[in-house]
Design a protein around this motif. Structure first.
Motif, short mmCIF file in Angstrom:
data_model
loop_
_atom_site.label_atom_id
_atom_site.label_comp_id
_atom_site.label_asym_id
_atom_site.label_seq_id
_atom_site.Cartn_x
_atom_site.Cartn_y
_atom_site.Cartn_z
N LEU B 131 36.61 -24.01 10.61
CA LEU B 131 38.16 -23.94 9.50
C LEU B 131 38.03 -22.02 9.01
O LEU B 131 37.52 -21.70 9.35
CB LEU B 131 37.50 -24.31 8.65
N PRO B 132 39.63 -22.41 9.92
CA PRO B 132 39.72 -20.54 9.49
C PRO B 132 40.07 -20.57 8.24
O PRO B 132 40.25 -21.43 6.84
CB PRO B 132 41.22 -20.53 10.03
N ASP B 133 40.21 -19.22 7.99
CA ASP B 133 40.65 -18.44 5.86
C ASP B 133 41.85 -18.90 6.13
O ASP B 133 42.14 -18.53 4.82
CB ASP B 133 39.63 -17.43 6.25
N ALA B 134 42.27 -19.41 6.38
CA ALA B 134 43.70 -20.05 6.17
C ALA B 134 43.98 -21.31 5.20
O ALA B 134 42.68 -21.70 5.40
CB ALA B 134 44.69 -20.08 7.69
N PRO B 135 44.82 -21.33 4.49
CA PRO B 135 45.18 -23.02 3.48
C PRO B 135 44.68 -23.87 5.01
O PRO B 135 44.76 -23.74 6.07
CB PRO B 135 46.11 -22.82 3.26
N GLY B 148 42.89 -18.20 16.80
CA GLY B 148 42.48 -18.18 15.26
C GLY B 148 40.78 -18.23 15.58
O GLY B 148 40.53 -18.31 16.32
N SER B 149 40.02 -17.77 14.27
CA SER B 149 38.83 -17.97 14.21
C SER B 149 38.44 -18.71 13.04
O SER B 149 39.90 -18.82 12.04
CB SER B 149 38.14 -16.45 14.54
N GLY B 150 37.09 -18.83 13.05
CA GLY B 150 36.68 -19.42 11.44
C GLY B 150 35.43 -19.64 11.10
O GLY B 150 34.57 -18.59 11.82
N GLU B 156 29.21 -20.49 16.69
CA GLU B 156 29.28 -21.63 17.54
C GLU B 156 30.50 -21.28 18.81
O GLU B 156 31.33 -22.00 19.24
CB GLU B 156 29.76 -22.55 16.29
N GLY B 157 30.52 -20.59 19.13
CA GLY B 157 31.30 -20.43 20.32
C GLY B 157 32.86 -19.28 19.66
O GLY B 157 33.12 -19.21 20.75
N GLY B 158 32.92 -18.01 18.91
CA GLY B 158 34.09 -17.48 19.32
C GLY B 158 35.30 -18.02 18.39
O GLY B 158 35.13 -19.00 17.85
N PHE B 159 36.13 -17.38 19.38
CA PHE B 159 37.69 -18.13 18.47
C PHE B 159 37.69 -19.42 18.69
O PHE B 159 37.16 -19.78 19.48
CB PHE B 159 38.85 -17.19 19.88
N GLU B 252 25.25 -18.96 10.02
CA GLU B 252 26.22 -19.53 10.95
C GLU B 252 27.40 -18.98 10.73
O GLU B 252 28.35 -18.65 11.63
CB GLU B 252 26.44 -20.46 9.25
N ASP B 253 28.21 -17.97 9.60
CA ASP B 253 28.50 -17.10 9.83
C ASP B 253 28.48 -15.79 9.21
O ASP B 253 27.95 -15.51 7.74
CB ASP B 253 30.04 -17.77 8.26
N LEU B 254 29.28 -14.83 9.46
CA LEU B 254 28.69 -14.04 9.07
C LEU B 254 30.11 -13.06 8.60
O LEU B 254 31.27 -12.50 10.05
CB LEU B 254 28.22 -12.84 10.01
N THR B 255 30.62 -12.46 7.42
CA THR B 255 31.58 -11.96 6.96
C THR B 255 31.56 -10.34 5.86
O THR B 255 30.19 -10.45 5.96
CB THR B 255 32.47 -12.46 5.94
#
Lengths: 386, 461
Positions: B131-135, B148-150, B156-159, B252-255
């Motif tokens: 899921l992107p950070d978009a709504p 996009g990215s999420g 799990e594989g980039g864009f 899983e996610d790195l921000t």
């Protein structure tokens, strides 16, 4: 537009959270679900209202349709990402309607409704004398100091399913030994839809008339059939000096049901939350609690329930004006299919408007042999009779 | 009645075509600061065949066609710069298939990311989509089309465009093509081993065709998720911190983000490490491994893990994050726009400094941060600037800041992502000339009448 709203309307980002419920199941804004143009979403509507205020678009039939197709269900309020403005989203739409009403440029359906209420005291242009036909044979007294006034409202008084619902509730209140009376031909509309359609002046007149009457009769506690009347009497009448203890009938039943003896039933039921009871007044549990009190009744939830419930499409005056219209993407038809998905054979309602909207949708979808729309009181009554 | 309106009505039904002032107004703009341009018509197709017919009509009439998904790109990519037809794809939102064992879903182009996520949660609870950070109303097709990215882009594989397993596209000439395995067999499992034509439609901003169906990869949905927050005041250490965390392969996610408000965060670089697991034991182990890899940092007191307040953790682990949309109200003005530059990981400090300098120079506030893409393969660094929609001067300051940021991103070796038209022009000016010529040749071949979203990816729009 009132300054408090004119000052904040530009703060809608039009990010679209308002189109979905909190669980993202499907589009949950009835007007967007039906029309699918961005202009019919909550954010699109607010941007257009602002453009209209700034003179970037003009008053038109299309704009009026966009404005008046909002069912005021408050899904947008629930889902909006902007904590500082979300509580005002529907208020801003109503404020824009008020401006439009003041300008005298409203859709014919809205005009006809307001005229009917203004002239006849009810939306159906029916004689006041026929208000209490629903109570024939029930031996219900006129209000004369009983503990509660049972306020039935326009839909309960004149619509066929509404009348059926009023009878069920009254019968159950009697079985529960609750002391109540009705106004019969002295009853007039509660004004909730008048207010949401933007006729603030007429609403004040109606509410003041009701308040004066209630006070004159010594009314202190009110049971309403409709969540719409519940909302106006509980939240709007106090602003005009009408301070009563107001209950929706499911709340009174919930308190009394433990004393009602019921037999086992074999029913799988799903419950549809009315917006004016749920999102507007945060009452999700009383109706469910009443249903769970029925022995043998299995209550199953639709994917969209409570804060996420999909409106039946009848709110904000649309029940009377029909601006939202019908068709396969109308929220009532989508809603009954969602109810079918639960495997329930009964779709329980607690609002006469939802009752009519969803009953019609079942017929339109040809689902009469798979699901029946029934009022909560009717379900309980049957269990009592068994 | 308008002849084109009538013909569009014949294709999709009169309820789903508008040339009314209200729709022309709304579809002339998006929530960012880009200048409005009105379409002549807004059309809501319901099937691929309808899209095909609309494209054929547009060719005949030589009028532009601009596809629209969620309309949330913010940089104006679906604003019809030269009028014509805006094709709002959101009626085409059916989830056609989920292949559980082969981990993909096939959806129509207007399917919202959030609705796919809800569908999976109910029917395939062991699977999820990135899921992107978009709504949540952002569409799957719109998001893959802009690269996009999420929240699964790191692990799990980039864009999201790299998660595409197949496409159905209506070409600008009206031909319908299927790309990937679905072109040859009834399965949408991958773009390999065939010649990969999907790239002709990913990143092109709708200038080469209209995506009508997407095959998208799905991923396991572990039972638990949790997070760690690592703080440092020294931005120059961030690439190394990120590098170490990525190399553990435990998150899983790195921000990370930097924000001047609330004041307690000012001056800190905050790295958010999202971790998923199927048991408490696995979660503990993953956390321990991540902590260990940063041991010398926190032992030297240069940086450290901090407990995440409960409420903050709830929104940091939420996907998508509602709080990011609320950033639009920072200036009590209902808007923000950002440059999301794709940069080499080692350029994070340069991006941070550029963001601070640009926001100070333009007298605006900011939020800076980003997401690791792939296993440390690039970084999406956002420079987000909120504005007051009721204040044109404020919007102009943000326009200037976005332009400054596009220049800065390119200068440091990054590329603005989903850039607005002026940003696209900057990119094209810096692009290898033969590559740009090749792009134009491809467009000329695919779209001989130049009807597809004209103005985008053009040096001289």
């Amino acid at each position: 537009m009132k300054k408090e709203y004119a000052d904040i309307i530009h703060r809608c980002f039009r990010c679209g959270w308002c189109k979905l419920p909190l669980n993202f199941k499907d589009f949950n804004c009835p007007s967007y679900l039906k029309y699918r143009f961005e202009s019919f979403s909550s954010g699109g509507r607010l941007w257009l209202i602002r453009a209209w205020m700034n003179g970037e678009i003009q008053t038109s039939e299309r704009f009026a349709k966009i404005l008046f197709s909002c069912v005021t269900c408050k899904n947008c309020v629930e889902a909006c990402a902007m904590p500082k403005i979300r509580q005002y989203l529907v208020d801003m739409v109503i404020a824009a309607r008020e401006d439009m009403v003041e300008q005298g440029v409203i859709p014919p359906g809205v005009r006809d409704y307001l005229k009917a209420v203004s002239i006849s005291g009810n939306a159906y242009k029916m004689p006041q004398e026929q208000r209490a036909i629903w109570a024939d044979g029930l031996d219900i007294p006129l209000y004369s100091g009983q503990e509660y006034l049972f306020y039935v409202g326009d839909v309960g008084s004149y619509d066929e399913v509404g009348k059926k619902m009023a009878r069920s509730v009254a019968m159950l209140l009697k079985k529960a030994d609750i002391s109540f009376g009705i106004l019969a031909s002295d009853e007039i509309t509660d004004g909730n839809e008048v207010k949401t359609l933007g006729e603030a002046g007429l609403f004040e007149q109606i509410a003041s008339q009701n308040i004066e009457k209630f006070k004159g009769l010594g009314v202190r506690k009110i049971i309403t059939l409709s969540p719409h009347a519940f909302n106006s009497m509980k939240n709007e009448y106090p602003k005009l000096g009408g301070n009563f203890d107001v209950y929706h009938y499911t709340q009174v039943l919930n308190a009394a049901i433990k004393d009602i003896s019921m037999a086992e039933v074999d029913l799988k039921v799903t419950y549809h939350d009315p917006c004016y009871l749920g999102r507007w007044n945060n009452e999700y549990w009383a109706p469910r609690s009443v249903l769970r009190s029925v022995p043998g009744l299995e209550l199953v939830e639709m994917d969209r329930n409570m804060q996420n419930a999909l409106c039946c499409g009848g709110g904000g005056g649309n029940f009377f004006t029909d601006i939202l219209g019908t068709g396969p993407d109308s929220s009532s038809r989508v809603r009954v299919k969602e109810a079918i998905d639960t495997g329930a054979s009964v779709l329980a309602v607690a609002c006469p408007i939802c009752y009519r909207m969803l009953s019609d949708a079942v017929k339109a979808e040809g689902l009469e042999d798979r699901i029946e729309v029934r009022d909560i009181a009717d379900i309980v009554n049957d269990a009592v009779a068994v | 009645m308008d002849r084109i309106f009538e013909r569009l009505s014949d294709i999709v039904g009169s309820d789903y075509v508008s040339n009314a002032a209200e729709e022309r107004f709304i579809y002339s703009r998006d929530p960012g600061v880009q200048r409005p341009h009105e379409p002549d018509y807004v059309v809501l197709p319901n099937t691929t065949e309808e899209v095909q017919k609309i494209v054929l009509l547009a060719n005949e009439e030589k009028i532009p066609v601009v596809p629209l998904g969620g309309g949330l790109v913010l940089s104006g990519l679906s604003i019809p710069l030269k009028g014509g037809i805006v094709l709002d794809m959101k009626r085409m939102n059916r989830i056609i298939e989920v292949n559980e064992k082969s981990h993909y879903a096939v959806v129509e182009a207007g399917t919202a990311m959030g609705m796919l996520s809800a569908y999976l949660a109910k029917h395939y609870p062991t699977l999820k989509n990135s899921l992107p950070d978009a709504p949540p109303v952002a569409t799957v097709a719109g998001n893959v089309m802009i690269h996009g990215s999420g929240h699964l882009s790191q692990s799990e594989g980039g864009f999201h465009s790299e998660m595409v397993t197949g496409l159905e596209v209506v070409l600008p000439t009206g031909k319908v093509v299927k790309l990937g395995s679905c072109s040859t067999v009834p399965y949408w499992f991958s773009r390999a081993p065939l010649p990969d034509l999907a790239g002709l439609f990913l990143g092109w901003n709708g200038t080469t065709g209209i995506i009508t169906k997407v095959g998208i990869k799905l991923y396991p949905r572990p039972l638990l998720n949790d997070g760690l927050m690592f703080l440092t005041e020294d931005v120059d250490t961030v690439p190394d911190i990120m590098f170490r965390i990525v190399n553990t392969e435990m998150c899983e996610d790195l921000t990370f983000f930097i924000t001047p408000k609330p004041a307690m965060f000012e001056g800190f670089q905050m790295t958010i490490i999202s971790i998923t697991a199927n048991s408490d034991k696995e979660m503990r182990l993953k956390k321990e491994i991540i902590r260990d890899t940063l041991k010398d940092y926190y032992e030297s007191k240069e940086a450290g893990f901090v407990p995440i307040p409960k409420e903050m953790k709830a929104f940091l682990l939420e996907a998508p994050q509602k709080n990011l949309s609320a950033f639009a109200d920072v200036r009590k003005g209902g808007g923000f726009e950002y440059v999301g530059a794709i940069i080499p990981v080692e350029k994070i400090p340069d991006a941070y400094r550029a963001g601070l300098e640009i926001s100070a120079r333009n007298g605006i506030t900011y939020s800076l941060g980003g997401r690791m893409i792939g296993r440390g393969h690039s970084f999406m660094f956002y420079f987000a600037y909120p504005f007051n929609r009721a204040d044109e001067d404020d919007m102009n300051r943000v326009r200037q800041a976005l332009d400054d940021t596009n220049h800065a991103a390119l200068k440091m070796g990054g590329i603005p992502w989903k850039a607005e038209v002026s940003g696209q022009q900057l990119i094209l000016k810096q692009m290898w000339p033969a590559t740009y010529e090749f792009m134009q040749e491809i467009r000329g071949l695919l779209d001989p009448n130049g009807i597809m979203n004209p103005g985008n990816w053009e040096v001289n729009p």
